[in-house]
Design an enzyme around this catalytic site. Structure first.
Site, PDB file in Angstrom:
ATOM      1  N   ASP A   8     -28.330   6.085  -1.530  1.00 39.40           N
ATOM      2  CA  ASP A   8     -29.078   4.977  -0.939  1.00 39.40           C
ATOM      3  C   ASP A   8     -30.083   5.540   0.056  1.00 39.40           C
ATOM      4  OD1 ASP A   8     -27.387   3.482  -2.446  1.00 39.40           O
ATOM      5  OD2 ASP A   8     -26.435   2.405  -0.782  1.00 39.40           O
ATOM      6  N   ASP A 129     -26.149  -8.870  -8.206  1.00 38.16           N
ATOM      7  CA  ASP A 129     -25.386  -8.711  -6.970  1.00 38.16           C
ATOM      8  C   ASP A 129     -24.723 -10.036  -6.619  1.00 38.16           C
ATOM      9  OD1 ASP A 129     -26.438  -6.130  -6.844  1.00 38.16           O
ATOM     10  OD2 ASP A 129     -28.197  -6.812  -5.747  1.00 38.16           O
TER      11      ASP A 129
END
Length: 241
Positions: A8, A129
């Protein structure tokens, strides 16, 4: 089943957030390229990159780092975060990214997904998500009145062949993946599914592996690898069992 380490990116560094909250950030490395090289050396078959700055800004923000990672390794890379135009998709693929993950765009610009799939085929992946069963968008800051299953079925009709499914309530907490939601999604569509969020131990990988016959083909791992709770070599061995 394939195990995919996550990197990330925020401000050019390799970080992990808890449930996507910027206020709960841990920097694991200020050299994400070296991190990518390390994961490849340990046997990773692919890398999962997330441009966190891009996810919140609505456009890619860590392209220089992404480019350097792609140039430094030989395994494929999939990237998500703030990609909301066909032009951005095309640019990333030209840079050498193997798969582009569209998240918020799947909700706000379904025609973009359709156009991208027609042009780039399986190189387009949709990131779904979930937050309490509903679809979370814009860096998980908000939800829409649509369930993850509903969105997945819509994306399947557009020709999407693969999704990355993340339960945002589990992400970064290492409390185990949401097996029930992952199973529900797998049963509802014929797409391939990569599970993400919450993996904390080898037994979590074994549990996800039980869903392989339903179409769950892989798992993204982040915090468990970075904290040393799970060694990548062990995770890969379990995935091959």
């Amino acid at each position: 089943m394939i195990v995919i380490p996550a990197i990330d990116l925020r401000a050019g560094k390799c970080v992990r957030l808890v449930q996507g909250k910027l206020s709960e950030e841990t920097v694991f490395s200020d050299q994400p390229v070296e991190m990518a090289v390390t994961w490849e050396a340990l046997g990773a078959p692919m890398l999962h990159l997330v441009d966190l700055d891009g996810a919140f800004a609505g456009e890619p923000r860590n392209l220089e780092v992404v480019q350097e990672i792609v140039r430094s390794i030989n395994i494929p890379v999939q990237l998500g975060g703030g990609i909301r135009t066909v032009k951005a998709v095309s640019k990333l693929l030209e840079m050498g990214v193997s798969r582009v993950i569209l998240g918020t765009a799947a909700i706000v610009k379904p025609r973009l997904v359709e156009e991208a799939v027609k042009e780039f085929g399986e190189q387009i992946v949709v990131g779904i998500d979930a937050k309490d069963g509903l679809v979370a968008i814009e860096g998980w800051e908000s939800t829409v009145e649509k369930t993850t299953v509903e969105l997945a079925q819509e994306m399947e009709l557009l020709g999407v062949q693969r999704v990355v499914f993340t339960d945002t309530r589990r992400d970064g907490l290492m409390k185990g993946p949401n097996l029930d939601s992952t199973r529900e999604l797998a049963l509802a569509v014929k797409m391939k599914i990569i599970a993400s969020g919450g993996v904390s131990c080898l037994d979590d990988i074994r549990a996800l592996k039980q869903l392989e016959p339903l179409g769950v083909e892989g798992v993204v791992m982040g915090k468990a690898l970075y904290t040393g709770a799970v060694r990548l070599e062990d995770a890969l061995a379990v995935a091959r069992e």
